[in-house]
Design an enzyme around this catalytic site. Structure first.
Site, PDB file in Angstrom:
ATOM      1  N   LYS A  90     -13.912  34.187 -27.970  1.00 28.10           N
ATOM      2  CA  LYS A  90     -12.984  35.188 -27.447  1.00 28.10           C
ATOM      3  C   LYS A  90     -11.554  34.646 -27.432  1.00 28.10           C
ATOM      4  O   LYS A  90     -11.343  33.437 -27.335  1.00 28.10           O
ATOM      5  CB  LYS A  90     -13.439  35.705 -26.080  1.00 28.10           C
ATOM      6  N   LYS A 108     -17.448  23.962 -17.394  1.00 27.63           N
ATOM      7  CA  LYS A 108     -16.175  23.409 -16.919  1.00 27.63           C
ATOM      8  C   LYS A 108     -16.336  21.975 -16.459  1.00 27.63           C
ATOM      9  O   LYS A 108     -15.405  21.185 -16.591  1.00 27.63           O
ATOM     10  CB  LYS A 108     -15.592  24.268 -15.784  1.00 27.63           C
ATOM     11  N   LYS A 113      -6.063  31.475 -24.293  1.00 35.32           N
ATOM     12  CA  LYS A 113      -4.760  30.802 -24.211  1.00 35.32           C
ATOM     13  C   LYS A 113      -4.839  29.360 -24.673  1.00 35.32           C
ATOM     14  O   LYS A 113      -3.841  28.774 -25.057  1.00 35.32           O
ATOM     15  CB  LYS A 113      -4.247  30.853 -22.769  1.00 35.32           C
TER      16      LYS A 113
END
Ligand code: TRP
Length: 337
Positions: free
Chosen positions: A199, A117, A202
């Site tokens: 995976k 991140k 969104k």
């Protein structure tokens, strides 16, 4: 470690940083709902965690309440599951502070999610992103949870939670139950329809089936799903060479209960042109009642607010017991009542 209830305790959360999708449903929420009677259940909207990345305030607020409506529409009965907003239970933030002082800089630096991140959000590598796992440890330890159902990507966070709890218990005695990760079986892992080796997420909406997608949208997304790069247009389970087909088969199998062999037999001699709409159809059949119920609930703000309030009360009761114990152990003066 009070849990008078004989049942083992399950706890998990999902960040309301995006809309819930088929991966959340098949990999997590449907399994939680199916086990509601077996366990003592705590499921929350991890809103505190979402602000480690910038959020649009109005969107966050709307998604948080919608996520609660969708949890319920997916079958999480608020009577059998304590459903709450993380930010409604101040003990999460309070315990996180204490645990920050029992977590080492070095161990947080090694967390893969922090590394990922901070590479992705270079302009906002804030301290909250760094101590994210400590807040998550607080989430879990406050409830003396036995099991934490999480995806493979969160396993490292449950491990650091165990390390922090073990360290704390080593100093102060048995304060925290050491939780176990509860990883769903491989079948429950759903990949993106356009990126079948990652995976479902969104952040790639074309390959992501949101719970609130209408049948038209679902059909269109399945039509565009990647099948494979070889030219053999046949339905065969081969995760290595045909990950897109394997993912579609996995979705079909999870929803219909059919084995891969049965699916191969059903579509023998038929190609993707027949298979993709069939998968879309079972997905639509599953999601339509969920979407309709969620839409109904999302309009009933009074009901949702009452669920939030009740959930926060039930959660706070358990969480505050642990927090008080921790405050005493570390030497904080208890206020006179
Ligand atoms: N970090 C989790 C995720 O992004 C969400 C989460 C926050 C969580 N607190 C938790 C999951 C506690 C399980 C238990 O998926």
């Amino acid at each position: 470690m009070e849990n008078n209830n004989q049942k083992k305790r399950m706890l998990s959360g999902i960040q309301p940083s995006g809309d819930l999708h088929l991966g959340n449903y098949l990999g997590a929420i449907s399994n939680w709902a199916a086990r509601a009677d077996e366990f003592d259940n705590y499921y929350f909207m991890a809103d505190l965690h979402t602000i480690t990345v910038r959020q649009e305030p109005a969107d966050l607020r709307r998604r948080s309440l919608n996520q609660l409506a969708q949890y319920i529409a997916c079958g999480l009965d608020p009577e059998k599951n304590v459903l709450f907003m993380q930010s409604h239970v101040p003990a999460h933030s309070q315990l996180a502070w204490v645990l920050n002082c029992y977590t080492m800089f070095g161990e947080l630096s090694r967390m893969t999610q922090f590394k990922d991140k901070s590479a992705k959000h270079k302009d906002n590598i804030n301290a909250g992103l760094f101590t994210y796992p400590v807040l998550m440890a607080a989430d879990i330890l406050l409830y003396q949870a036995d099991y934490v159902p999480v995806g493979e990507d969160q396993k490292q966070h449950v491990e650091i939670c165990r390390d922090i709890a073990t360290r704390f218990n080593g100093i102060y005695g048995d304060v925290f139950k050491i939780p176990e990760p509860y990883i769903p079986k491989a079948g429950a892992r759903i990949y993106g329809l356009t990126t079948p080796t990652d995976k479902m997420s969104k952040s790639i909406p074309d390959g992501c089936i949101f719970l609130m997608d209408t049948p038209d949208v679902i059909n269109r997304k399945f039509k565009r799903a990647i099948t494979d790069s070889d030219t053999v247009n046949c339905i065969r389970y081969d995760k290595e060479n045909k990950p897109g087909v394997a993912n579609l088969m996995n979705i079909y199998s999870t929803l219909t209960g059919q084995s891969f062999e049965q699916i191969e037999a059903e579509f023998e001699g038929k190609g993707y042109g027949a298979f993709k709409p069939a998968v879309a159809e079972v997905v639509i059949d599953t999601l339509t009642p969920i979407r309709e119920e969620a839409e109904r609930l999302m309009k009933d703000k009074a009901y949702l607010n009452s669920v939030c309030k009740d959930g926060a009360e039930r959660a706070s009761y358990v969480a505050n017991k642990t927090l008080n114990k921790v405050y005493k152990k570390v030497g904080f003066l208890m206020p006179e009542r």
